[in-house]
Design a protein around this motif. Structure first.
Motif, mmCIF file in Angstrom:
data_model
loop_
_atom_site.group_PDB
_atom_site.id
_atom_site.type_symbol
_atom_site.label_atom_id
_atom_site.label_comp_id
_atom_site.label_asym_id
_atom_site.label_seq_id
_atom_site.Cartn_x
_atom_site.Cartn_y
_atom_site.Cartn_z
ATOM 1 N N SER A 110 1.051 -1.301 -0.265
ATOM 2 C CA SER A 110 -0.326 -0.006 -0.189
ATOM 3 C C SER A 110 0.603 0.770 -0.206
ATOM 4 C CB SER A 110 -0.830 0.123 1.143
ATOM 5 O OG SER A 110 0.011 0.095 2.339
ATOM 6 N N THR A 111 1.999 1.036 -0.204
ATOM 7 C CA THR A 111 2.645 2.548 -0.455
ATOM 8 C C THR A 111 2.981 3.016 -1.554
ATOM 9 O OG1 THR A 111 4.859 1.063 -1.165
ATOM 10 C CG2 THR A 111 4.590 0.770 1.131
ATOM 11 N N LEU A 112 2.128 2.967 -2.463
ATOM 12 C CA LEU A 112 1.764 3.048 -3.462
ATOM 13 C C LEU A 112 0.951 4.600 -3.229
ATOM 14 C CD1 LEU A 112 2.061 1.110 -6.594
ATOM 15 C CD2 LEU A 112 4.428 2.113 -5.044
ATOM 16 N N ARG A 113 -0.280 5.000 -2.073
ATOM 17 C CA ARG A 113 -0.977 5.258 -2.520
ATOM 18 C C ARG A 113 -0.822 6.996 -2.054
ATOM 19 N NH1 ARG A 113 -6.511 3.308 -2.581
ATOM 20 N NH2 ARG A 113 -6.092 1.013 -2.373
ATOM 21 N N GLY A 114 -1.151 7.633 -2.601
ATOM 22 C CA GLY A 114 -1.124 9.103 -3.503
ATOM 23 C C GLY A 114 0.541 9.683 -3.709
ATOM 24 N N THR A 115 0.473 8.452 -4.857
ATOM 25 C CA THR A 115 2.064 9.111 -5.117
ATOM 26 C C THR A 115 2.200 8.666 -6.651
ATOM 27 O OG1 THR A 115 3.599 7.257 -5.238
ATOM 28 C CG2 THR A 115 3.420 7.959 -3.114
ATOM 29 N N GLY A 116 3.118 9.642 -7.807
ATOM 30 C CA GLY A 116 2.948 9.066 -9.078
ATOM 31 C C GLY A 116 3.099 7.917 -9.608
ATOM 32 N N LEU A 117 3.722 7.073 -8.538
ATOM 33 C CA LEU A 117 3.568 5.865 -8.842
ATOM 34 C C LEU A 117 2.253 5.158 -8.403
ATOM 35 C CD1 LEU A 117 7.149 4.177 -7.260
ATOM 36 C CD2 LEU A 117 6.720 5.297 -9.938
ATOM 37 N N GLY A 118 1.370 5.535 -7.811
ATOM 38 C CA GLY A 118 0.552 5.276 -7.539
ATOM 39 C C GLY A 118 -0.425 4.874 -8.221
ATOM 40 N N GLU A 119 -0.427 6.218 -9.182
ATOM 41 C CA GLU A 119 -0.930 6.478 -10.395
ATOM 42 C C GLU A 119 -1.332 5.747 -12.345
ATOM 43 O OE1 GLU A 119 -0.583 10.940 -11.756
ATOM 44 O OE2 GLU A 119 -0.967 11.567 -9.736
ATOM 45 N N GLU A 120 0.693 5.516 -11.604
ATOM 46 C CA GLU A 120 0.849 4.904 -12.959
ATOM 47 C C GLU A 120 0.018 2.957 -12.541
ATOM 48 O OE1 GLU A 120 4.590 2.670 -15.232
ATOM 49 O OE2 GLU A 120 4.669 4.864 -13.879
ATOM 50 N N ALA A 121 0.666 2.440 -11.041
ATOM 51 C CA ALA A 121 -0.358 1.264 -10.583
ATOM 52 C C ALA A 121 -1.615 1.195 -11.005
ATOM 53 C CB ALA A 121 0.065 1.155 -9.044
ATOM 54 N N GLN A 122 -2.737 2.566 -10.913
ATOM 55 C CA GLN A 122 -4.413 2.737 -11.685
ATOM 56 C C GLN A 122 -4.215 1.995 -12.627
ATOM 57 O OE1 GLN A 122 -6.364 2.843 -9.000
ATOM 58 N NE2 GLN A 122 -7.335 1.444 -10.653
ATOM 59 N N LEU A 123 -3.287 3.006 -13.945
ATOM 60 C CA LEU A 123 -2.978 2.863 -14.703
ATOM 61 C C LEU A 123 -2.942 1.642 -15.058
ATOM 62 C CD1 LEU A 123 -1.259 5.453 -16.261
ATOM 63 C CD2 LEU A 123 -3.726 5.271 -16.664
ATOM 64 N N VAL A 124 -1.963 0.547 -14.329
ATOM 65 C CA VAL A 124 -2.455 -1.231 -15.081
ATOM 66 C C VAL A 124 -3.421 -1.429 -14.926
ATOM 67 C CG1 VAL A 124 -1.152 -3.450 -14.144
ATOM 68 C CG2 VAL A 124 0.174 -1.028 -14.576
#
Length: 250
Positions: free
Chosen positions: A28-42
């Motif tokens: 859950s460490t990606l929440r609220g980060t740019g990498l979180g946005e990329e993960a959501q795209l996947v």
């Protein structure tokens, strides 16, 4: 991680298993980060592929004369797939407001795929009724969700929070989204299938006969044409080949 790991492009190029492994490792460490946005795209790309699979399976089953119906004696005709409503994103937000963080794959499914109901009867393969047909109902677009059911889920959540405060190792809370394979076949059975919440990870845990990452569960289901408990009918493997032809791995 300070630079983009290129998850989406790698996923699209076929490195799906590796990408999911990396996404599950970060939790859950990606929440609220740019990498979180990329993960959501996947996750959104996964959901688009899943929706295409569902639309293909609905078409093939319909061509076979498969009747999609309710899981009771009335066998009321049912739509097998309801696309997301205009309020799908708002619905996901309501889930988070009530139950805490929800997995990105759950959010993607609700916003892109919709509700799915493969319960029914095949004209020449009665065993398919007991093959645990795919059902995922998040928004409740296919069934009118009764008020008592919503109240029961809310009460279970409140009870779970009280137990959790006393015993952090208590069994997790499961948001129900499908009947178990017995109830799908109009037989008394066990607890519902659903998502373990709260869960801020990229890929959620789907609780059915065991607990699996949601995407792993979906790949299992699609590998058997939407029916992950293959029946003993002699013609099953021929039907399976036809149903699964060119389905997209997630």
């Amino acid at each position: 991680m300070t630079s983009s790991p290129g998850w989406l492009s790698r996923y699209q190029r076929g490195q799906r298993q590796r990408v999911w492994l990396e996404l599950r490792q970060v939790g859950s460490t990606l929440r609220g980060t740019g990498l979180g946005e990329e993960a959501q795209l996947v996750c959104d790309e996964m959901a688009r592929r899943a929706r295409q699979n569902i639309e293909v399976l609905v078409e093939r089953l319909t061509e076979d004369g498969y009747r999609f119906h309710s899981n009771d004696d009335g066998q009321v005709p049912m739509l097998p797939h309801a696309p997301p409503t205009a309020g799908a994103a708002e619905y996901v937000q309501r889930l988070e407001d009530r139950f805490g963080a929800v997995p990105m794959t759950l959010s993607a499914w609700a916003r892109i795929v919709g509700d799915v109901w493969f319960v029914g009867t095949h004209p020449s393969m009665p065993g398919l009724a007991g093959a645990d047909p795919l059902v995922i109902e998040l928004e409740g677009s296919l069934h009118e969700v009764p008020r008592w059911f919503v109240d029961v889920v809310d009460e279970e959540w409140d009870d779970w929070q009280e137990r959790q405060a006393e015993d952090p190792d208590d069994e997790p809370f499961v948001l129900p989204v499908a009947p178990d394979h017995y109830h799908k076949n109009n037989t008394s059975g066990g607890g519902a299938y659903g998502f373990i919440l709260p869960d801020g990870c990229v890929d959620g845990v789907f609780s059915w006969e065991t607990d699996l990452p949601f995407v792993s569960y979906l790949n299992w289901v699609f590998s058997d044409g939407g029916f992950p408990r293959p029946p003993g009918d002699k013609d099953w493997w021929q039907l399976r080949r036809r149903l699964t032809k060119d389905l997209l791995p997630l």
